[in-house]
Design an enzyme around this catalytic site. Structure first.
Site, short mmCIF file in Angstrom:
data_model
loop_
_atom_site.label_atom_id
_atom_site.label_comp_id
_atom_site.label_asym_id
_atom_site.label_seq_id
_atom_site.Cartn_x
_atom_site.Cartn_y
_atom_site.Cartn_z
N HIS A 1 -2.76 -6.35 -11.49
CA HIS A 1 -1.64 -6.12 -12.42
C HIS A 1 -2.04 -6.71 -13.77
O HIS A 1 -2.99 -7.49 -13.86
CB HIS A 1 -0.36 -6.76 -11.87
CG HIS A 1 0.24 -5.94 -10.76
ND1 HIS A 1 1.38 -5.19 -10.92
CD2 HIS A 1 -0.15 -5.73 -9.48
CE1 HIS A 1 1.66 -4.57 -9.80
NE2 HIS A 1 0.75 -4.88 -8.90
N ASP B 1 3.16 1.79 -5.93
CA ASP B 1 3.46 0.56 -6.68
C ASP B 1 4.32 0.86 -7.90
O ASP B 1 5.23 0.08 -8.25
CB ASP B 1 2.14 -0.12 -7.10
CG ASP B 1 2.27 -1.61 -7.24
OD1 ASP B 1 3.34 -2.09 -7.65
OD2 ASP B 1 1.29 -2.33 -6.95
N CYS C 1 6.00 -5.61 -7.98
CA CYS C 1 6.64 -5.85 -6.70
C CYS C 1 8.09 -6.29 -6.97
O CYS C 1 8.32 -7.28 -7.67
CB CYS C 1 5.89 -6.95 -5.95
SG CYS C 1 6.73 -7.43 -4.43
N1 COA Z 1 10.66 1.49 7.60
C1 COA Z 1 11.93 1.90 7.67
N2 COA Z 1 12.95 1.13 8.12
C2 COA Z 1 12.63 -0.11 8.54
C3 COA Z 1 11.32 -0.58 8.50
C4 COA Z 1 10.31 0.25 8.00
N3 COA Z 1 9.05 -0.15 7.89
N4 COA Z 1 11.32 -1.84 8.96
C5 COA Z 1 12.59 -2.15 9.29
N5 COA Z 1 13.37 -1.09 9.03
C6 COA Z 1 14.82 -1.01 9.22
C7 COA Z 1 15.27 -1.41 10.59
O1 COA Z 1 15.28 -0.30 11.45
C8 COA Z 1 16.67 -1.94 10.36
O2 COA Z 1 17.53 -0.85 10.15
P1 COA Z 1 19.07 -0.92 10.63
O3 COA Z 1 19.70 -2.05 9.86
O4 COA Z 1 19.60 0.42 10.25
O5 COA Z 1 19.00 -1.19 12.10
C9 COA Z 1 16.53 -2.62 8.98
O6 COA Z 1 15.42 -1.97 8.34
C10 COA Z 1 16.27 -4.10 9.10
O7 COA Z 1 15.20 -4.29 10.01
P2 COA Z 1 14.49 -5.71 10.24
O8 COA Z 1 13.37 -5.55 11.19
O9 COA Z 1 15.58 -6.73 10.56
O10 COA Z 1 13.85 -5.98 8.86
P3 COA Z 1 14.24 -7.04 7.76
O11 COA Z 1 15.62 -6.83 7.24
O12 COA Z 1 13.87 -8.39 8.27
O13 COA Z 1 13.24 -6.60 6.60
C11 COA Z 1 11.14 -5.58 6.09
C12 COA Z 1 11.86 -6.71 6.76
C13 COA Z 1 9.69 -5.87 6.09
C14 COA Z 1 11.42 -4.29 6.81
C15 COA Z 1 11.67 -5.44 4.64
O14 COA Z 1 11.73 -6.69 4.06
C16 COA Z 1 10.80 -4.52 3.83
O15 COA Z 1 10.83 -3.31 3.98
N6 COA Z 1 9.99 -5.10 2.94
C17 COA Z 1 9.07 -4.33 2.14
C18 COA Z 1 9.08 -4.89 0.80
C19 COA Z 1 8.27 -4.05 -0.16
O16 COA Z 1 8.21 -2.84 -0.10
N7 COA Z 1 7.65 -4.75 -1.10
C20 COA Z 1 6.87 -4.12 -2.10
C21 COA Z 1 5.52 -3.76 -1.63
S1 COA Z 1 4.40 -5.10 -1.71
ZN ZN Z 2 0.88 -4.22 -6.84
#
Ligand code: COA
Ligand code: ZN
Length: 314
Positions: free
Chosen positions: A218, A23, A249
């Site tokens: 938080h 975090d 976040c």
């Molecule tokens: N780890 C690594 N790469 C990932 C992944 C993961 N968990 N999930 C998706 N990807 C990659 C895909 O392979 C794709 O790569 P490419 O463009 O090279 O082909 C790209 O990310 C987009 O994938 P997609 O499934 O279309 O995801 P998205 O763009 O709709 O994003 C999440 C969705 C969930 C992956 C993204 O929003 C995310 O990682 N969110 C986390 C947010 C976070 O950490 N918040 C703080 C914590 S609470």
């Molecule tokens: Zn948090």
């Protein structure tokens, strides 16, 4: 006349889960070299934690800071096999990678608010619940990893405002019905106050008196330790906290850091709740965080200490 708080009736022990490496780091824009992350994790492993949230397996496009998750997790598990290593995951792909890295617990994040879930994971809550079911199956097939559902924005959402406890209960119900080993209830933006917190938490505890429920607080409005006391009085004993008070976040505008681990330990120990953590070591790590990560501290105890070092202590 109002009755006083019965401190002797509080639980005697509490467990603190260190979440700074996840975090805390996720909210720092400049990439922290992998070796520095590993050095901080190595130092944290000497503090006495049973559980550390090591990293998150998320899209490197969404959070570039976490692009080295696999390397960090693999190194941690190789060197510290006895500490439970938690990885946050938002989807199946993240879970697969976390299992590859040897994570013991997958914290599957989804939000009680639709808007924040969409902002954070690009899924509706129902879509996230489908992914959670798949992650539970994956972890089951892999053998030893546990799955927790991490319920973000459980009290307030930056886009929708107050969150009804029914929205939290709906996710908690589903998580336990899928076989999750625990849930985490998160005040993602750090604005929950004791009255709101008590209302939601007592409903969750009443329905699940014996299940593992972690609290993730938080401290944006400075209510985190008051909330901790309320949670303890309801029998909650597992709390996330972050060394130096880092955290937030990137997809929740206005969210400040997690409650600082050093402040949480100091508070709990002073009111007679033991944590089995070495406060001196925590403060040493906290003092080195700005130089190692470039982040400013947000911790009462660290501020007192640095003022004392600079000759300003009283
Ligand atoms: N780890 C690594 N790469 C990932 C992944 C993961 N968990 N999930 C998706 N990807 C990659 C895909 O392979 C794709 O790569 P490419 O463009 O090279 O082909 C790209 O990310 C987009 O994938 P997609 O499934 O279309 O995801 P998205 O763009 O709709 O994003 C999440 C969705 C969930 C992956 C993204 O929003 C995310 O990682 N969110 C986390 C947010 C976070 O950490 N918040 C703080 C914590 S609470
Ligand atoms: Zn948090």
């Amino acid at each position: 006349m109002p009755s006083s708080i019965d401190f002797k009736a509080l639980p005697r022990r509490a467990e603190i889960v260190e979440v700074c490496p996840r975090d805390g780091f996720q909210n720092i824009k400049t990439f922290i070299p992998t070796a520095q992350k590993i050095a901080i994790l190595d130092a944290l492993s000497e503090v006495g934690y049973k559980t550390i949230e090591v990293t998150s397996f998320v899209s490197p496009k969404a959070v570039p800071q976490m692009a080295d998750a696999l390397e960090v997790m693999t190194d941690f598990k190789r060197k510290h096999p006895d500490i439970e290593a938690v990885a946050l995951v938002p989807n199946v792909k993240g879970a697969e990678k976390a299992l590859l890295g040897g994570a013991d617990t997958l914290n599957f994040v989804l939000s009680a608010s639709e808007s924040h879930n969409m902002e954070n994971t690009r899924k509706t809550i129902d879509e996230s619940l489908v992914a959670l079911a798949e992650v539970c199956k994956l972890a089951d097939a892999a053998g030893k990893a546990k799955v927790h559902a991490s319920v973000a924005t459980s009290f307030y959402c930056p886009f929708e405002g107050e969150i009804a406890k029914s929205a939290v209960l709906r996710i908690v119900d589903k998580a336990f019905s899928l076989g999750c080993a625990g849930v985490s209830i998160a005040d993602t933006i750090g604005t929950a106050h004791p009255v709101k917190l008590q209302d939601t938490l007592s409903a969750v505890r009443e329905r699940y008196p014996n299940q593992k429920i972690v609290l993730h607080l938080h401290d944006t409005h400075g209510f985190a330790l008051a909330n901790t006391l309320v949670a303890l009085s309801l029998g909650f004993t597992i709390f996330d906290a972050s060394v130096g008070g880092l955290g937030g976040c990137p997809f929740a505008p206005g969210a400040a850091g997690n409650v600082a681990t050093e402040d949480m330990v100091n508070f709990l120990e002073k009111i007679g709740v033991s944590t089995d953590l070495n406060l001196k070591k925590i403060l040493e790590i906290s003092a080195r965080i700005p130089e190692k990560t470039g982040a400013a501290l947000c911790s009462h105890l660290a501020a007192v200490q640095s003022a004392a070092c600079a000759g300003g202590g009283a």
